[in-house]
Design a protein around this motif. Structure first.
Motif, short mmCIF file in Angstrom:
data_model
loop_
_atom_site.label_atom_id
_atom_site.label_comp_id
_atom_site.label_asym_id
_atom_site.label_seq_id
_atom_site.Cartn_x
_atom_site.Cartn_y
_atom_site.Cartn_z
N GLU A 11 29.16 68.42 23.51
CA GLU A 11 29.53 69.75 23.00
C GLU A 11 29.47 69.74 21.47
O GLU A 11 30.00 68.85 20.82
CB GLU A 11 30.94 70.13 23.46
CG GLU A 11 31.35 71.49 22.91
CD GLU A 11 32.61 72.05 23.57
OE1 GLU A 11 33.19 71.37 24.43
OE2 GLU A 11 32.98 73.18 23.22
N GLY A 12 28.79 70.73 20.92
CA GLY A 12 28.69 70.85 19.47
C GLY A 12 27.74 69.86 18.82
O GLY A 12 27.67 69.80 17.60
N ALA A 13 27.02 69.09 19.62
CA ALA A 13 26.09 68.10 19.04
C ALA A 13 24.96 68.81 18.32
O ALA A 13 24.53 69.90 18.72
CB ALA A 13 25.54 67.20 20.15
N ALA A 14 24.48 68.17 17.24
CA ALA A 14 23.33 68.72 16.52
C ALA A 14 22.07 68.41 17.30
O ALA A 14 22.00 67.44 18.05
CB ALA A 14 23.27 68.10 15.13
N LEU A 15 21.11 69.27 17.12
CA LEU A 15 19.87 69.12 17.88
C LEU A 15 18.69 69.12 16.91
O LEU A 15 18.57 69.98 16.05
CB LEU A 15 19.75 70.29 18.86
CG LEU A 15 18.60 70.24 19.86
CD1 LEU A 15 18.72 69.03 20.78
CD2 LEU A 15 18.59 71.52 20.69
N ASP A 16 17.86 68.11 17.03
CA ASP A 16 16.66 68.04 16.20
C ASP A 16 15.45 68.09 17.13
O ASP A 16 15.31 67.28 18.04
CB ASP A 16 16.67 66.72 15.41
CG ASP A 16 15.51 66.66 14.43
OD1 ASP A 16 15.71 67.06 13.27
OD2 ASP A 16 14.41 66.24 14.83
N ILE A 17 14.61 69.08 16.91
CA ILE A 17 13.45 69.24 17.79
C ILE A 17 12.18 68.97 17.01
O ILE A 17 11.88 69.67 16.04
CB ILE A 17 13.41 70.67 18.39
CG1 ILE A 17 14.70 70.97 19.15
CG2 ILE A 17 12.20 70.82 19.31
CD1 ILE A 17 14.81 72.40 19.63
N ALA A 18 11.45 67.96 17.42
CA ALA A 18 10.18 67.64 16.78
C ALA A 18 9.05 67.92 17.76
O ALA A 18 9.22 67.82 18.97
CB ALA A 18 10.15 66.18 16.36
N SER A 19 7.93 68.27 17.21
CA SER A 19 6.78 68.54 18.06
C SER A 19 5.91 67.29 18.13
O SER A 19 5.63 66.66 17.11
CB SER A 19 6.01 69.71 17.49
OG SER A 19 4.98 70.05 18.36
N SER A 20 5.51 66.92 19.31
CA SER A 20 4.65 65.75 19.46
C SER A 20 3.20 66.20 19.59
O SER A 20 2.90 67.39 19.57
CB SER A 20 5.06 64.94 20.69
OG SER A 20 4.92 65.71 21.85
#
Ligand code: ZN
Length: 113
Positions: free
Chosen positions: A58-67
């Motif tokens: 809960e409340g975790a940060a999210l990093d989205i990278a494109s492969s």
């Protein structure tokens, strides 16, 4: 919206991982999204916040990278980096490269407590 069920999968993986590795909280999740996965990063973020509510993330940060996506030519065996499906072979111009990666969602890294 399939991002929601993807986030539910992620939560299950995190919970399993937490039991195996003995952590109680996830602070940050790094995801790698293939360009052919049809995943909307914004929808993924929204789904993540909703699905992780009340969980260890809960409340975790999210990093989205494109492969990158890769595809192989069935005619000449050439392997190319592609941005979409059904591209023609850059080498022999045969139509319809077979996609070998790039349509998946991967958890790359976790920051846990
Ligand atoms: Zn080819």
């Amino acid at each position: 919206m399939h991002e929601m069920s993807l986030c539910e999968n992620i939560r299950e993986i995190l919970e399993k991982q937490a039991r195996a590795d003995g952590f109680a909280r996830v602070n940050k999740v790094w995801l790698e999204v293939g360009p052919l996965s049809c995943i909307e990063p914004e929808a993924l973020r929204f789904g993540f916040d909703v699905v992780m509510r009340g969980s260890l993330a809960e409340g975790a940060a999210l990093d989205i990278a494109s492969s990158h996506a890769t595809a192989r030519c069935l005619a000449c065996g050439h392997v190319a980096t592609v941005q979409r499906r059904y591209e023609a072979c850059p080498d022999c111009k045969a139509p319809g490269l077979q996609v070998t990666s790039g349509d998946e969602l991967k958890i790359k890294k976790l920051e846990v407590v």
